[in-house]
Design a protein around this motif. Sequence first.
Motif, short mmCIF file in Angstrom:
data_model
loop_
_atom_site.label_atom_id
_atom_site.label_comp_id
_atom_site.label_asym_id
_atom_site.label_seq_id
_atom_site.Cartn_x
_atom_site.Cartn_y
_atom_site.Cartn_z
N ASP A 13 0.82 -1.34 -0.05
CA ASP A 13 0.01 0.00 0.15
C ASP A 13 0.94 1.26 -0.15
O ASP A 13 0.40 2.24 0.52
CB ASP A 13 -0.92 0.10 1.23
CG ASP A 13 -1.92 -1.17 1.26
OD1 ASP A 13 -2.35 -1.64 0.27
OD2 ASP A 13 -2.29 -1.69 2.18
N LYS A 16 1.78 1.91 -4.96
CA LYS A 16 2.39 1.09 -6.39
C LYS A 16 1.58 1.33 -7.46
O LYS A 16 2.03 1.57 -8.62
CB LYS A 16 2.62 -0.25 -6.12
CG LYS A 16 3.82 -0.58 -4.85
CD LYS A 16 3.70 -2.09 -4.81
CE LYS A 16 2.49 -2.63 -3.94
NZ LYS A 16 2.00 -2.06 -2.75
N HIS A 41 -4.61 -1.92 -5.60
CA HIS A 41 -3.92 -0.79 -6.31
C HIS A 41 -4.88 0.12 -6.72
O HIS A 41 -5.90 -0.01 -7.58
CB HIS A 41 -2.97 -1.15 -7.63
CG HIS A 41 -1.99 -2.22 -7.05
ND1 HIS A 41 -1.05 -2.67 -7.79
CD2 HIS A 41 -1.81 -2.80 -5.60
CE1 HIS A 41 -0.18 -3.68 -7.03
NE2 HIS A 41 -0.46 -3.65 -5.83
N THR A 128 -5.59 -11.78 3.74
CA THR A 128 -6.86 -11.07 3.13
C THR A 128 -7.87 -12.22 2.90
O THR A 128 -9.01 -11.85 2.58
CB THR A 128 -6.33 -10.60 1.75
OG1 THR A 128 -5.92 -11.60 1.11
CG2 THR A 128 -5.37 -9.53 1.98
N THR A 238 3.17 -12.56 2.99
CA THR A 238 2.57 -13.04 2.02
C THR A 238 3.21 -14.44 1.41
O THR A 238 4.46 -14.67 1.76
CB THR A 238 2.08 -12.25 0.95
OG1 THR A 238 1.15 -12.83 0.20
CG2 THR A 238 3.07 -11.74 0.11
P1 IMO Z 1 -0.96 -4.30 -2.27
O1 IMO Z 1 -0.52 -4.76 -3.49
C1 IMO Z 1 -0.94 -4.42 2.25
C2 IMO Z 1 -1.04 -8.56 3.68
C3 IMO Z 1 -2.17 -9.18 4.78
C4 IMO Z 1 -1.34 -10.07 5.64
C5 IMO Z 1 -0.18 -10.76 4.84
C6 IMO Z 1 -0.62 -12.07 4.19
O2 IMO Z 1 -2.26 -3.77 -2.39
O3 IMO Z 1 0.14 -3.44 -1.42
P2 IMO Z 1 -2.16 -12.77 2.26
O4 IMO Z 1 -3.48 -12.52 1.99
O5 IMO Z 1 -1.27 -12.26 0.98
O6 IMO Z 1 -2.02 -14.38 2.70
O7 IMO Z 1 -1.82 -12.21 3.60
O8 IMO Z 1 0.09 -9.78 3.68
N1 IMO Z 1 -1.16 -8.20 2.51
C7 IMO Z 1 -1.16 -6.85 2.01
N2 IMO Z 1 -0.79 -5.95 3.01
N3 IMO Z 1 -1.26 -4.38 0.93
C8 IMO Z 1 -1.37 -5.90 0.14
O9 IMO Z 1 -1.27 -5.68 -1.22
C9 IMO Z 1 -1.27 -6.88 0.79
N4 IMO Z 1 -1.39 -8.25 0.24
C10 IMO Z 1 -1.39 -8.84 1.55
O10 IMO Z 1 -2.54 -7.96 5.28
O11 IMO Z 1 -0.88 -9.40 6.64
#
Ligand code: IMO
Length: 436
Positions: A13, A16, A41, A128, A238
């Motif tokens: 976040d 990007k 995004h 998520t 993640t």
């Molecule tokens: P963008 O691309 C912020 C975080 C989740 C959790 C961890 C694992 O918008 O920056 P997952 O569902 O991926 O297995 O969750 O990663 N998380 C994000 N946090 N921005 C994201 O995407 C995220 N995608 C996953 O909150 O802590």
Amino acid sequence: MPATVIVGLQWGDEGKGKTTDFLAEQTALVVRYQGGDNAGHTLMLGDEVFKLHLVPSGILYPHIVPVIGPGVVVNPQTLIEELDRLAARGIDISRLRASFAAHVILPYHRALDVAREHRLGGAKVGTTGRGIGPAYEDRAARSGLRLEDLLDEAAMRSKLERVLPEKNAVLAALGAEVRFEVDPLVEQALAWGRRLAPHLIDVTWLVQDALRRGDHVLLEGAQGTLLDLDHGSYPFVTSSSPVAGGACTGGGIGPRQVDEVFGVMKAYATRVGSGPFPTELLDGVGEGIAERGHEVGTTTGRPRRVGFFDAVSTRYAVAVNSVSSIMLNKLDILSGVDPIRLCVAYEIDGKRVEAWPSSAKLLERATPVYEDFPGWEEPIHAVRALSDLPDAARRYVTALEETAGAPIVLVSVGPERTQTIERAWRPMRHRVVAGP
Ligand code: IMO
Ligand code: GDP
Ligand code: MG
């Protein structure tokens, strides 16, 4: 070799989407290389806001081919819904291409994700709930379905017949009620396949041919370095590789084909989900930043945790990604924060630590060592030149640049595409791809 990787330097976040959209104007292909619809995004063009989860952020330009690379995990249902939403707003979605090799997120992956998190209780990752981890697990276990399988009923059926008993058994062991059967899933997947067939392609050659022609390719990362499976604060990460190296495996290019790594960071830090966050603010200052910065998850609507900028983790992210230039986003949100605190080191067990420890156990014990900077009061949304920023804002940007050790070439002062300060900027080649 004109490929540029865009990578988040924090916990996701960072903006990007805005960065990719801003840079995409000069490119032919925008390729997502990892993650799935856990990403959110946001792009803003005039008054219009677009929230993208799987569709690459180049979609708003008619000359760009947006590409979902082999390293992405795709939930066909959410992809189709996202395409429908964009089409309803007049965006041409016909150019989207998705890799035959990208893995499919099926309903049982989401069910497993939710059931596991539930079972973990207080130790949960805070995912998520999109099935990202379980889909990547199946990919590594060689039991996943790829997008190409949506076009092959026999292959799909035999794979599902093999995996479903195991999935249902695990769901039962986790105490979940839901079970999955082969026939309805095959029917559903075939419908997805019919709808997505015109978009499916061998992406590796699409990207390689573009690079061979000299077209500029932008590789758009999701999540961020500190959420990287190998380099983040495991297990609060993640299940993919958001770091720049992930762009090679997930995008189908070699390291020598990347000539720029563009790091994206915001002027403070946020984190969604569980895990250590040394500079987290639990006071009114944090609440103010969260409110002004609209720090609410794009995908889940969860409030994002907010903290001051962490130079320790940023230096690490710049190193791990071999960042060549940086875009600093959301500087405008700090108007009115005084002092602005910059975390320059941690104290862990009484010792000063300047190298980021990726061990979650160590990070849990880290307290920030701050250097304070005077703030500024006035709004800066309308500023378009660094020299027009308040002195205190300029000093803060300089401090961030020095601490990161890479040039900040773009500074964003608002969510809209044009609310951007361009500094020393090396233009990319502008070529239009001949078509997929
Ligand atoms: P963008 O691309 C912020 C975080 C989740 C959790 C961890 C694992 O918008 O920056 P997952 O569902 O991926 O297995 O969750 O990663 N998380 C994000 N946090 N921005 C994201 O995407 C995220 N995608 C996953 O909150 O802590
Ligand atoms: P991403 O996941 O890295 O693409 O970031 P998100 O889109 O999830 O979150 C960034 C949010 O900040 C979005 O709502 C953007 O519209 C917004 N944004 C991006 N840059 C700026 C900026 O410079 N100022 C402000 N006020 N908002 C911004
Ligand atoms: Mg996001």
